[in-house]
Design an enzyme around this catalytic site. Structure first.
Site, PDB file in Angstrom:
ATOM      1  N   THR A   1      -4.312  -2.434  -4.038  1.00 55.48           N
ATOM      2  CA  THR A   1      -4.645  -1.547  -5.158  1.00 55.48           C
ATOM      3  C   THR A   1      -3.431  -0.667  -5.427  1.00 55.48           C
ATOM      4  O   THR A   1      -3.094   0.199  -4.614  1.00 55.48           O
ATOM      5  CB  THR A   1      -5.867  -0.663  -4.817  1.00 55.48           C
ATOM      6  OG1 THR A   1      -6.962  -1.510  -4.474  1.00 55.48           O
ATOM      7  CG2 THR A   1      -6.245   0.199  -6.017  1.00 55.48           C
TER       8      THR A   1
ATOM      9  N   LYS B   1      -9.658  -2.259 -11.821  1.00 52.99           N
ATOM     10  CA  LYS B   1      -9.976  -1.610 -10.533  1.00 52.99           C
ATOM     11  C   LYS B   1     -10.084  -0.096 -10.729  1.00 52.99           C
ATOM     12  O   LYS B   1     -10.923   0.569 -10.122  1.00 52.99           O
ATOM     13  CB  LYS B   1      -8.891  -1.960  -9.513  1.00 52.99           C
ATOM     14  CG  LYS B   1      -8.994  -1.253  -8.181  1.00 52.99           C
ATOM     15  CD  LYS B   1     -10.118  -1.775  -7.292  1.00 52.99           C
ATOM     16  CE  LYS B   1     -10.175  -0.983  -5.983  1.00 52.99           C
ATOM     17  NZ  LYS B   1     -11.178  -1.492  -5.063  1.00 52.99           N
TER      18      LYS B   1
ATOM     19  N   LYS C   1      -5.763   7.949  -2.977  1.00 52.69           N
ATOM     20  CA  LYS C   1      -4.660   7.165  -3.557  1.00 52.69           C
ATOM     21  C   LYS C   1      -5.122   6.553  -4.876  1.00 52.69           C
ATOM     22  O   LYS C   1      -4.437   6.647  -5.896  1.00 52.69           O
ATOM     23  CB  LYS C   1      -4.236   6.045  -2.591  1.00 52.69           C
ATOM     24  CG  LYS C   1      -3.342   4.993  -3.247  1.00 52.69           C
ATOM     25  CD  LYS C   1      -3.110   3.782  -2.349  1.00 52.69           C
ATOM     26  CE  LYS C   1      -4.340   2.971  -2.077  1.00 52.69           C
ATOM     27  NZ  LYS C   1      -4.460   1.681  -2.729  1.00 52.69           N
TER      28      LYS C   1
HETATM   29  P1  NAP Z   1      -4.837  -1.257   6.086  1.00 52.09           P
HETATM   30  O1  NAP Z   1      -5.876  -1.685   7.066  1.00 52.09           O
HETATM   31  O2  NAP Z   1      -4.192   0.079   6.271  1.00 52.09           O
HETATM   32  O3  NAP Z   1      -3.698  -2.394   6.081  1.00 52.09           O
HETATM   33  C1  NAP Z   1      -2.513  -2.241   5.353  1.00 52.09           C
HETATM   34  C2  NAP Z   1      -1.621  -3.428   5.651  1.00 52.09           C
HETATM   35  O4  NAP Z   1      -0.398  -3.257   4.936  1.00 52.09           O
HETATM   36  C3  NAP Z   1      -1.233  -3.546   7.127  1.00 52.09           C
HETATM   37  O5  NAP Z   1      -1.095  -4.908   7.421  1.00 52.09           O
HETATM   38  C4  NAP Z   1       0.123  -2.839   7.166  1.00 52.09           C
HETATM   39  O6  NAP Z   1       0.957  -3.275   8.226  1.00 52.09           O
HETATM   40  C5  NAP Z   1       0.700  -3.294   5.846  1.00 52.09           C
HETATM   41  N1  NAP Z   1       1.752  -2.404   5.359  1.00 52.09           N
HETATM   42  C6  NAP Z   1       1.604  -1.126   4.923  1.00 52.09           C
HETATM   43  N2  NAP Z   1       2.769  -0.624   4.541  1.00 52.09           N
HETATM   44  C7  NAP Z   1       3.690  -1.606   4.714  1.00 52.09           C
HETATM   45  C8  NAP Z   1       5.080  -1.693   4.488  1.00 52.09           C
HETATM   46  N3  NAP Z   1       5.773  -0.658   3.982  1.00 52.09           N
HETATM   47  N4  NAP Z   1       5.696  -2.844   4.802  1.00 52.09           N
HETATM   48  C9  NAP Z   1       5.009  -3.884   5.307  1.00 52.09           C
HETATM   49  N5  NAP Z   1       3.690  -3.868   5.533  1.00 52.09           N
HETATM   50  C10 NAP Z   1       3.034  -2.737   5.248  1.00 52.09           C
HETATM   51  O7  NAP Z   1      -5.385  -1.294   4.588  1.00 52.09           O
HETATM   52  P2  NAP Z   1      -6.607  -2.142   3.981  1.00 52.09           P
HETATM   53  O8  NAP Z   1      -7.883  -1.386   4.207  1.00 52.09           O
HETATM   54  O9  NAP Z   1      -6.506  -3.559   4.418  1.00 52.09           O
HETATM   55  O10 NAP Z   1      -6.291  -2.003   2.419  1.00 52.09           O
HETATM   56  C11 NAP Z   1      -5.259  -2.758   1.819  1.00 52.09           C
HETATM   57  C12 NAP Z   1      -5.295  -2.544   0.304  1.00 52.09           C
HETATM   58  O11 NAP Z   1      -6.571  -2.940  -0.189  1.00 52.09           O
HETATM   59  C13 NAP Z   1      -5.112  -1.073  -0.121  1.00 52.09           C
HETATM   60  O12 NAP Z   1      -4.365  -1.021  -1.311  1.00 52.09           O
HETATM   61  C14 NAP Z   1      -6.541  -0.594  -0.343  1.00 52.09           C
HETATM   62  O13 NAP Z   1      -6.604   0.463  -1.292  1.00 52.09           O
HETATM   63  C15 NAP Z   1      -7.181  -1.868  -0.884  1.00 52.09           C
HETATM   64  N6  NAP Z   1      -8.623  -1.949  -0.669  1.00 52.09           N
HETATM   65  C16 NAP Z   1      -9.156  -1.643   0.544  1.00 52.09           C
HETATM   66  C17 NAP Z   1     -10.548  -1.726   0.721  1.00 52.09           C
HETATM   67  C18 NAP Z   1     -11.190  -1.351   2.053  1.00 52.09           C
HETATM   68  O14 NAP Z   1     -12.424  -1.252   2.098  1.00 52.09           O
HETATM   69  N7  NAP Z   1     -10.431  -1.191   3.123  1.00 52.09           N
HETATM   70  C19 NAP Z   1     -11.368  -2.130  -0.336  1.00 52.09           C
HETATM   71  C20 NAP Z   1     -10.789  -2.475  -1.556  1.00 52.09           C
HETATM   72  C21 NAP Z   1      -9.408  -2.372  -1.718  1.00 52.09           C
HETATM   73  P3  NAP Z   1       0.812  -2.644   9.712  1.00 52.09           P
HETATM   74  O15 NAP Z   1      -0.221  -3.474  10.396  1.00 52.09           O
HETATM   75  O16 NAP Z   1       2.150  -2.774  10.306  1.00 52.09           O
HETATM   76  O17 NAP Z   1       0.390  -1.203   9.528  1.00 52.09           O
END
Ligand code: NAP
Length: 287
Positions: free
Chosen positions: A97, A170, A238
């Protein structure tokens, strides 16, 4: 079956990439923290690469699901980024997102790739159960190529318009959720202050015009002070930041959304950054 690269094995990406492996695709993963990539390969097979570029160079399809605009820029356009390394004609799909502007920038970066912005809704449970809703922006050709791949973890996939339209959709989703959650928090606060039994109240009014997914799934847990159900307050802030920036560009005002954004700031200050979005009730009740 395709050769697929998945970049970002977080809460969402890890199970999404798993569905692709289970569907029979040859999946290569990259994760900034290598231990997570190693765990994924141990669970699903496939391969892992040391950089996004190495992961992406031979793939038919490259997917990303990282955190925010800066993170996405790093894994796509940074040194060792995926986009420059991809072979001509391949498909790039971003599930993060992010802003509509970075989605448009990535789509314009090369004219020999198919590119789709494809943020998701449905939370961790939707990712684990393969039941996400995916809102896409891009060319119809890119959408047609992506649809059978994304079907591995989606219950509904829609093409909303050109590049950036998935992210704009979104934002619409998050505006609608923010208002509903604040309304629900105030409704619970009122019900409890009035001495009503919250379970009975929502059991009855949940069958009427006030019904919502949030009421069905969160009213009971909110009334008990339980806020450990996935989508975190930090992520919501965010997303609302993206919404309010876009509203400024569109020269429109979203007063309720701006207020709820501030309320989420209060919840962050109360220590609720990693609690789920229903923690809005904490501003009224310190359970
Ligand atoms: P998350 O658990 O924090 O995972 C983020 C991922 O991105 C991790 O693999 C992290 O690597 C990687 N990452 C972050 N910064 C990076 C960088 N600078 N370089 C390389 N890798 C990087 O987040 P998530 O919950 O999966 O969410 C991911 C996206 O989906 C977000 O944009 C969020 O808003 C969206 N989203 C989430 C949900 C939800 O319920 N969680 C629902 C809808 C949409 P590391 O493992 O090294 O930290």
């Amino acid at each position: 079956m395709s050769s697929i690269t998945f970049i970002g094995l977080g809460v969402m990406g890890y199970p999404m990439a798993g569905h692709l492996a289970r569907a029979g695709h040859a999946v290569t993963v990259f994760n900034r923290t290598p231990a997570k990539a190693a765990a994924w390969v141990a669970e699903y097979g496939g391969a892992r690469a040391a950089t996004p570029a190495l992961a992406a160079r031979d793939a038919d399809v490259v997917l990303t699901c990282v955190g925010n605009d800066d993170d996405l820029r790093q894994v796509t356009l940074g040194p060792d980024g995926a986009l420059a390394a991809m072979r001509a004609g391949a498909l790039f799909v971003d599930h993060t997102t992010v802003s509509a502007s970075i989605a448009r920038e990535l789509a314009a970066f090369r004219d020999d790739l198919l590119v789709l912005d494809a943020p998701v809704s449905g939370g961790q449970a939707g990712a684990v159960n393969g039941a996400l809703t995916i809102m896409c922006g891009g060319a119809p050709l890119a959408f047609a190529a992506a649809e059978p791949v994304l079907a591995a973890y989606a219950k509904r996939i829609g093409l909303m318009g050109p590049a950036g339209s998935g992210q704009l959709t979104k934002m619409v989703n998050q505006i609608a959720i923010a208002g509903v959650l604040e309304g629900l928090a105030e409704a619970i606060h009122f019900a409890l202050a009035a001495g009503l039994d919250a379970t009975s109240v929502f059991d009855v009014i949940g069958k009427g015009a006030a019904q919502s997914w949030q009421m069905d799934n969160r009213a009971g847990t909110m009334a008990k002070g339980e806020y450990d159900f996935g989508f975190a307050v930090d992520w919501m802030r965010k997303d609302l930041g993206l919404v309010l920036d876009e509203a400024k560009r569109l020269d429109i005002s979203l007063p309720a959304t701006a207020l709820v954004d501030q309320f989420y700031g209060d919840v962050q200050a109360m220590g609720g950054r990693r609690q789920d979005t229903s923690a809005l009730l904490r501003r009224f009740r310190s359970l």
